[in-house]
Every structure is written in C-alpha cells, then in structure tokens.
Design a protein around this motif. Structure first.
Motif, PDB file in Angstrom:
ATOM      1  N   TYR A  97      13.555   5.066   1.214  1.00 48.81           N
ATOM      2  CA  TYR A  97      13.164   3.672   1.436  1.00 48.81           C
ATOM      3  C   TYR A  97      12.315   3.536   2.708  1.00 48.81           C
ATOM      4  O   TYR A  97      11.399   2.709   2.766  1.00 48.81           O
ATOM      5  N   TYR A  98      12.662   4.349   3.706  1.00 44.93           N
ATOM      6  CA  TYR A  98      11.880   4.321   4.943  1.00 44.93           C
ATOM      7  C   TYR A  98      10.435   4.754   4.679  1.00 44.93           C
ATOM      8  O   TYR A  98       9.485   4.100   5.107  1.00 44.93           O
ATOM      9  N   ARG A  99      10.280   5.865   3.956  1.00 43.56           N
ATOM     10  CA  ARG A  99       8.929   6.337   3.628  1.00 43.56           C
ATOM     11  C   ARG A  99       8.178   5.284   2.794  1.00 43.56           C
ATOM     12  O   ARG A  99       6.994   5.039   3.005  1.00 43.56           O
ATOM     13  N   LYS A 100       8.875   4.668   1.879  1.00 45.21           N
ATOM     14  CA  LYS A 100       8.242   3.645   1.041  1.00 45.21           C
ATOM     15  C   LYS A 100       7.793   2.459   1.888  1.00 45.21           C
ATOM     16  O   LYS A 100       6.676   1.940   1.723  1.00 45.21           O
ATOM     17  N   GLY A 101       8.635   2.038   2.818  1.00 49.67           N
ATOM     18  CA  GLY A 101       8.288   0.906   3.672  1.00 49.67           C
ATOM     19  C   GLY A 101       7.067   1.183   4.527  1.00 49.67           C
ATOM     20  O   GLY A 101       6.177   0.341   4.660  1.00 49.67           O
ATOM     21  N   VAL A 102       6.999   2.382   5.111  1.00 48.77           N
ATOM     22  CA  VAL A 102       5.857   2.750   5.946  1.00 48.77           C
ATOM     23  C   VAL A 102       4.574   2.794   5.121  1.00 48.77           C
ATOM     24  O   VAL A 102       3.520   2.290   5.544  1.00 48.77           O
ATOM     25  N   ALA A 103       4.647   3.399   3.932  1.00 48.52           N
ATOM     26  CA  ALA A 103       3.457   3.494   3.067  1.00 48.52           C
ATOM     27  C   ALA A 103       2.972   2.103   2.665  1.00 48.52           C
ATOM     28  O   ALA A 103       1.775   1.810   2.695  1.00 48.52           O
ATOM     29  N   LEU A 104       3.900   1.221   2.296  1.00 53.29           N
ATOM     30  CA  LEU A 104       3.518  -0.141   1.880  1.00 53.29           C
ATOM     31  C   LEU A 104       2.900  -0.916   3.041  1.00 53.29           C
ATOM     32  O   LEU A 104       1.940  -1.668   2.855  1.00 53.29           O
ATOM     33  N   GLU A 105       3.438  -0.736   4.234  1.00 60.28           N
ATOM     34  CA  GLU A 105       2.861  -1.418   5.395  1.00 60.28           C
ATOM     35  C   GLU A 105       1.431  -0.951   5.638  1.00 60.28           C
ATOM     36  O   GLU A 105       0.539  -1.754   5.920  1.00 60.28           O
ATOM     37  N   LYS A 106       1.199   0.355   5.520  1.00 60.50           N
ATOM     38  CA  LYS A 106      -0.145   0.884   5.702  1.00 60.50           C
ATOM     39  C   LYS A 106      -1.096   0.386   4.620  1.00 60.50           C
ATOM     40  O   LYS A 106      -2.310   0.293   4.838  1.00 60.50           O
ATOM     41  N   LEU A 107      -0.545   0.051   3.463  1.00 59.41           N
ATOM     42  CA  LEU A 107      -1.358  -0.492   2.373  1.00 59.41           C
ATOM     43  C   LEU A 107      -1.487  -2.015   2.468  1.00 59.41           C
ATOM     44  O   LEU A 107      -1.972  -2.661   1.546  1.00 59.41           O
ATOM     45  N   LEU A 108      -1.034  -2.575   3.611  1.00 60.71           N
ATOM     46  CA  LEU A 108      -1.141  -4.007   3.915  1.00 60.71           C
ATOM     47  C   LEU A 108      -0.265  -4.869   3.019  1.00 60.71           C
ATOM     48  O   LEU A 108      -0.475  -6.065   2.903  1.00 60.71           O
ATOM     49  N   GLN A 109       0.763  -4.276   2.411  1.00 62.96           N
ATOM     50  CA  GLN A 109       1.710  -5.016   1.566  1.00 62.96           C
ATOM     51  C   GLN A 109       2.982  -5.249   2.380  1.00 62.96           C
ATOM     52  O   GLN A 109       4.009  -4.593   2.194  1.00 62.96           O
ATOM     53  N   TYR A 110       2.909  -6.229   3.288  1.00 60.13           N
ATOM     54  CA  TYR A 110       3.957  -6.388   4.283  1.00 60.13           C
ATOM     55  C   TYR A 110       5.283  -6.884   3.725  1.00 60.13           C
ATOM     56  O   TYR A 110       6.356  -6.411   4.119  1.00 60.13           O
ATOM     57  N   GLN A 111       5.249  -7.850   2.839  1.00 60.49           N
ATOM     58  CA  GLN A 111       6.491  -8.360   2.279  1.00 60.49           C
ATOM     59  C   GLN A 111       7.208  -7.280   1.472  1.00 60.49           C
ATOM     60  O   GLN A 111       8.427  -7.120   1.553  1.00 60.49           O
TER      61      GLN A 111
END
Length: 630
Positions: A97-111
């Motif tokens: 989940y941590y890796r997923k959260g970081v990747a999504l943030e980098k993809l500008l998908q903050y929510q």
C-alpha cells in the motif's frame, strides 16, 4: 562464567549463520539487485528484479522492491502496477500500500494516494514511512483546498476556462497543484496552489490532447492542402489552418474547449498596431520587422488559396489569427524519436522568464507531455516557462511583449554600403557578388556568446565586413584565401584598419539614432516613472530604448577603443591586464582585438619598449580604464 561462554558461542554461531545466509543471498538475482540499488544503478537493478521475479513469481517482496526501483527511475505507471500485484499476493502487508500511495502521488492522483496510504496505515499503524508520507500528503491536500473564490474571483473567462479544465481532466490531464490567475483582462499567469518541491511533475497532458503538426496534416483541410501540392512556407501554417477549421466546426470540434480560451484578438502584436502605437516606434526596426511578417503571412495565405480551393472560404484575418495563436504558444517536442511542433493546453498559458522553474518534454513512457519543476516553488508563486534568450525585437514582434534588463541580448540594425569611391571598388564588389549593401542586426558585444540565429546577427561577422570594406592594398592579400575572400571570417587586420572600422561603425550608429524622434534619456525617464497608456505603449518605449542603448554602446566602444589602439604597448599593457581581469563587454574587445594588434606592432619593431610582455592580471594598474555606462 560457563553461562556467559555458552551465550557468546550461541551469538557467534547465529552471526555466522546469518553471514552465510547473506552470502548465499548475495549470489541470487535478488541479492545482486539490492546491491545495484545500493550503488544507485537502477537500470541494472530493474533487470535483476525481473530475473528474480521470473524465478519466484509469488514473492510479494520482489514486486515491492521493483516498484521502489521504478519510482527512482520515474517509471510511475510501472511502479503502480507492481504495487497492485504486491497487494494481491499479500493484502495484509503494509508495504504494498505504501508503494501504491507513492506511485499514485507521483502520478498526481492525490486522493487515490491518500486512500492507499490510509489502508497501509491500517495494516501497520506504527510504520514511520507511511506516517511521514501521509503527513506530507495531508499537508499538500490542505494547501490545495483553496476556496473557489480565491482562484476564480478575478477570472473574466471563468466559465470558458472551467469547461476547458473539465475537458482536460476527463481526458486524463493532470495539474492538481496549478491554477490560473488574472492580472488584467488581457494578462494572466499560472500559479501554484501549494508548496511544490523540486523535480515534481506539475502538469501531465496525454498525447491525445496535444495538437501536433501530424494531427493538423491528417485533418480534412490538411489533406486537401497536401493533395493540392502546395508547399507551406512555414511549418506553423499547418497548425494555423487546422485551428481555423476546428474553430468553424464550433461544438462539433473535439478542440472546442481549448479553442474557446484562445484570445479572440491579438492587440499586443506590433503587426496589428494602428497609428497610435506606431508613432511610438518611429525609427525602430520593429516596424519593418512587423511589416515583413505581415507580408509573409499574406503571401502564405494567398499561396494556399491559389492552390487549394477548399481553403478559400477562410478570410485572411482568420489566417493571421491562427498563425499568431500558434507562434505565441508553440512547443517543439520529440515524440517517439520524431521532432514535431505542438500546441499544449494549459502549458501554453505560462509566461516567460529567463530563470524558469520548470523543464518540459514529451515522456515516451508516460505517453504524454510532462512539466517538471527544477527547483522548489512557493505556494502562490507564479510558474514560468522560458522562450529562450532573445532580443526584445523578437519577443515583441513574435510574442507581443518585451522584458526589462535585456541589455546583453537587445540589438540594433546597422546598414552599410561599399562606397563607389573606394579605390578597390570593382574588385571588392566582385567578391560581394555585385551587392554593395549589407545589413546587420547585432547585440552590443564582440563576444560570440550571443542569442542569435543567423549570420547577419553575429557581431564578429559585422566587424569582418567592415574590415573588408576598409582593407587597403596589401591588407587585401592578408584576408584572401584560395576560395577568394571569406567576408565573415576576417580577424583584426591592422591598427589603421581597426580604427577606420570603429569610426565607420560609430557614424552608422549615429545616423541610426537620428531616425528616432526622441533620445535615450527620455526613454529612460519614461521607464523610470512607468506611467504609460497601457502595456503596448510601455513595450514600444522598451523596444526603442533597447535599440538606442545598443547603438550608443557601439559609439562608446569607438570613443574608448580608438585611443587605446593608438597607444604604445608599454603604456597599454597595464590597462590590458585590468581588462583581462574584469570581464565586461568592452574589456573583451580590448583583450581580443586591441591587445593583439598593439602587441603585434611592437614585434614589428614599431615599439622600442624593452620591458617584458608579462600579461599577468596581477599587474598593478596605474591608470583606470573607463567603465561602461551600463
């Protein structure tokens, strides 16, 4: 004592066992991958993770580690995919989940990133990495929660702009940290909604939303023009005709939300100025440049109409609008190895500054345009792009603005003719291919570090031409070659010749200044007071002032350099040392031109000074060199 000895033996045995285990692990693909990551050799690490996963496809840790390595390489889509696989293999493990959260943030998908990190926190409430990531993300989200009134209250195009944003977001464009701010009806800029760190992606526009030359050429009007056999004078015309076609389609065009936010008119462009503004440009080459641009557009328009009947329904002023929309917003991109031009929604709203905070490119991996910060950006700070180093003439005529403090890159026009009274007129005219007139548009410097495009804009080429004009008798043999005279490659010839060159340049500069109805001091005063009718008026004054400053620089160059050329080397060398030590444009000319000429005169026996030729910058100055006014 025996118990202590047993304990030490057990500890040593455990350590040896762990060491042996690590030795075995280091020989595996996963072990080698970890070593590569430690060395920051991420490309090699990816290959090794791939090999390790091939050997053990059910190991969730391998996917998590490969995801982390992908993040280091900015392969965020691949990182997200690996994180998802990790979660499927072991849903209760927080690291996925941590890796997923970081990747999504980098993809500008903050929510979405917040949801993933919250799930990770649920699995491991005390994990420091997740806590830190969540705290930072919550801070960003709180900053992004700027009220709608704050970002749109002064936006006269709020309805049109909101529709464009929805159109972009629906298509996968991402820019959650940006908003548009209006300063006046015709002047706007892009600002940051929150603090943005360096190396952060602030804008992503997928390929479908890039209006490229290829899209234009494959359109209905593009194919019609290609079929007609007409060859465009400018690549920009493909996008211009496509814009016109799509504007006429109105609601039927995919591009309508984007076209609707483009300016309806370009009143800031000199080629469309009326007499009110033109009077403030009297004497400036900007008027000629603007007229040439308009004539070029008319020739292109008439050429297309003559060859392609399908284009005749569009008016000339529509074509002018299209070309101005393109030239003021165009990006040069390399898409899958092919160079092209494109209009990029939202990115084309950034204003210019030389020291920009962003870099952009087409990202083949992400299949879209990305804009990345190259330094930290404060909340509310305007975000800029750079149009590159240019003179105010190009900024003004091409884009409709000027910039302050552009002394080094501003320029002026020098027109010079080979005089019929020249004793070598016939021979020189032959090598000028029968054309005695030359025109140069040069910045105030002798240096080769200039922001110019063509040969007639390089100061050294202008000096070469003047040296050719003033070459006499034997000097002509010095500048000749087996191919004749290389007019643009003539180095300083002699002291006499260089003095004549400087004086001639000074005369041309003085005559050019007479064409302006007002002097440079008045322009400086107007810019200091800064009270103008509007921005166009200010741009006109800034434009002409830059030309006058350039002309004055060349006049001052002659006033200061001619006396130095007449000096003996023993008197000049201390001044020369100071010039070498302090880098100014004048000092560069002294070092590159004056010093070699005067020293060469000494070697020729004209200077009987017996002192050594120590050029060390550490020599004490006995006489101060006049400083530049700027």
């Amino acid at each position: 004592m025996a118990k202590k000895r047993d304990k030490r033996r057990k500890q040593k045995a455990a350590a040896a066992k762990e060491k042996a285990k690590q030795a075995v692990a280091s020989d595996t693909a996963a072990g080698k991958a970890r070593s590569a990551v430690f060395r920051k050799d991420y490309d090699s690490a990816i290959k090794l993770w791939n090999q390790a996963i091939e050997e053990d496809q059910k190991n969730e840790k391998l996917y998590a580690n490969r995801a982390a390595t992908h993040i280091e390489l900015s392969n965020f889509e691949e990182a997200l995919e690996d994180a998802e696989t990790c979660i499927k293999l072991k849903p209760e493990w927080h690291r996925g989940y941590y890796r997923k959260g970081v990747a999504l943030e980098k993809l500008l998908q903050y929510q979405e990133a917040r949801v993933a990190l919250k799930e990770g926190e649920k699995q491991a409430p005390e994990d420091a990495s997740i806590k830190k990531a969540l705290t930072e993300l919550e801070s960003v989200l709180n900053e992004l929660a700027i009220s709608l009134e704050e970002t749109t209250a002064d936006n006269p195009d709020n309805d049109r702009f909101t529709k464009m944003l929805k159109w972009m977001k629906d298509g996968g464009c991402k820019f959650p940290k940006l908003y548009l701010k209006y300063y006046s009806e015709d002047y706007r800029g892009v600002h940051s909604l929150c603090k943005i760190p360096s190396n952060d992606c602030v804008l992503y526009v997928p390929l479908k939303y890039l209006m490229t030359n290829e899209v234009a050429m494959e359109s209905e009007i593009g194919k019609a023009i290609q079929k007609s056999g007409y060859e465009m004078r400018s690549e920009h015309s493909w996008l211009a005709v496509y814009l016109i076609q799509e504007k006429h389609k109105a609601a039927k065009s995919f591009w309508k939300p984007y076209i609707d936010i483009l300016p309806d008119k370009y009143g800031n462009m000199p080629m469309l100025f009326g007499d009110v503004y033109k009077q403030h440009l009297e004497g400036s080459y900007a008027l000629t440049m603007a007229d040439n641009r308009m004539n070029s557009l008319r020739a292109e328009y008439e050429g297309i109409c003559a060859a392609c009947p399908a284009f005749r329904k569009y008016m000339f002023l529509e074509f002018v609008w299209g070309r101005l929309a393109v030239i003021t917003r165009i990006f040069g991109l390399n898409i899958h190895g092919k160079k092209t031009s494109a209009l990029v929604p939202y990115a084309d709203m950034l204003n210019h500054i030389t020291d920009k905070q962003t870099d952009w490119q087409y990202d083949d991996k992400r299949k879209g345009y990305t804009m990345i910060t190259n330094r930290a950006v404060a909340r509310g700070e305007q975000i800029f792009d750079s149009y590159g180093r240019k003179c105010n003439g190009r900024y003004f005529v091409n884009y409709g603005f000027t910039i302050d403090n552009n002394f080094i890159d501003n320029d002026a026009v020098f027109k010079v003719r080979l005089p019929p009274s020249d004793p070598h007129y016939g021979m020189k005219l032959k090598y000028l291919h029968g054309q005695p007139m030359r025109e140069f548009q040069v910045p105030p410097t002798y240096s080769e570090d200039v922001s110019v495009l063509s040969e007639n804009m390089k100061p050294r080429n202008m000096f070469s031409f003047f040296r050719f004009l003033h070459a006499r008798d034997k000097e002509l043999f010095m500048v000749s070659s087996v191919d004749g005279y290389q007019i643009k490659d003539i180095n300083p010839i002699s002291i006499r010749n260089e003095i004549e060159v400087l004086k001639h340049i000074q005369v041309v500069a003085r005559e050019s200044l007479k064409k302006f109805p007002s002097d440079m001091k008045l322009d400086h005063q107007l810019l200091k007071v800064n009270k103008f009718m509007d921005m166009n008026h200010r741009n006109c004054v800034m434009m002409r002032c830059g030309e006058k400053e350039t002309l004055h620089w060349y006049m001052d160059l002659a006033d200061k350099a001619v006396p130095l050329l007449k000096m003996k080397w023993k008197d000049l060398k201390r001044l020369a040392a100071k010039c070498h030590q302090i880098p100014t444009r004048f000092n560069y000319y002294v070092t590159e031109v004056v010093v070699p000429l005067v020293k060469n005169q000494k070697k020729s026996g004209d200077d009987d000074d017996d002192d050594d030729d120590d050029d060390s910058p550490r020599i004490q100055m006995k006489k101060k060199l006049p400083r530049e006014k700027w």
